[in-house]
Enzyme design. Structure first.
Site, PDB file in Angstrom:
ATOM      1  CB  SER A  77      -0.937   0.014   1.211  1.00  9.97           C
ATOM      2  OG  SER A  77      -0.201   0.164   2.410  1.00  9.97           O
ATOM      3  CE  LYS A 148      -2.739   2.549   4.849  1.00 16.04           C
ATOM      4  NZ  LYS A 148      -2.628   1.678   3.655  1.00 16.04           N
TER       5      LYS A 148
END
Length: 264
Positions: A77, A148
């Protein structure tokens, strides 16, 4: 009296007094446990090695808990910035002394209440062992831990997308060069204002990342509380060929302060 016969009937072992023989046995046993004998020395060495190993493990766990934690990347991701199998070194002191996360920071956080509403239940012993292994970078992180990039901080208005297909923060288009090649900044349109004390998080591989966009309609709206931040990812420590410092991005340098009304 036949003294010669008496001599022939004597047991040669009787020349050693009983007390001396028993004392010798006791001495050998004492040597076994005190370390004077060979077996005793081996046992003592093994015990010292075990104690040293335990102390090292405790030190590493404490160091990982409060200072610098290895973090195994389990998914793609965050490609191309981070790859599956990379081991980050997460700086847990980055936000401990009044410093707060900034736009562009790559951070590790606990997604409980934002990305994960109800953590899966697990066996306490299994959970403890897995947590210790994850803290040392030997196992995948807990299902509630995520990595993230910060795209919006408290007060920011984050919009996607502008006429050029780019993310806007406070009216300024962001040139996100770290986004995975071929990915759109977002295929999901959104227009949100980040509440104070929270963060808007997105993965660099936008088409392969479940991030704040996926939780807009859930409690919390996908916003990650600053208090849930574990630390900032500052280095890739493993594998050796990937060793590098995660340099700050310049993508948000021209973004104005929240509420300034600037437009790009």
């Amino acid at each position: 009296m036949d003294t010669e016969a008496q001599h022939e009937m004597r047991d040669p072992s009787s020349d050693t007094p009983t007390g001396v023989e028993e004392g010798s046995r006791i001495s050998r046993c004492a040597g076994l446990f005190s370390g004077r004998g060979t077996a005793g020395r081996s046992w003592l060495s093994l015990r010292r090695t075990g104690l040293f190993g335990l102390l090292c493990a405790v030190f590493l766990l404490l160091f990982s808990t409060f200072v610098l934690q290895p973090f195994l990347i389990p998914s793609g991701s965050m490609e191309p910035t981070l790859r599956v199998g990379d081991r980050l070194l997460v700086n847990k002191l980055a936000y401990r002394f009044g410093t707060v996360p900034e736009r562009g920071d790559v951070i590790v956080f606990d997604g409980t209440g934002s990305f994960v509403q109800e953590p899966a239940r697990e066996n306490p012993v299994t959970g403890l062992l897995h947590g210790a292994a994850a803290a040392l970078g030997l196992a995948e992180p807990a299902e509630t831990d995520f990595v993230k990039r910060v795209v919006g901080v408290g007060g920011d208005r984050v919009v996607c997308c502008d006429k050029g297909g780019r993310v806007e923060v406070n009216g300024r288009a962001v040139d996100e060069r770290y986004v995975y090649a071929g990915d759109a900044p977002s295929r999901v349109p959104f227009d949100i204002v980040v509440p104070e004390g929270t963060l808007w998080m997105m993965g660099d591989h936008r088409s392969n990342s479940r991030d704040s966009r996926d939780h807009l309609g859930e409690p919390g709206g996908g916003m990650v509380p600053v208090e849930r931040v574990i630390g900032r990812a500052d280095w890739i420590g493993w594998p050796m060929g990937r060793w590098s410092v995660l340099e700050p991005t310049e993508a948000f340098r021209e973004v104005p302060r929240p509420g300034s009304g600037a437009h790009g």
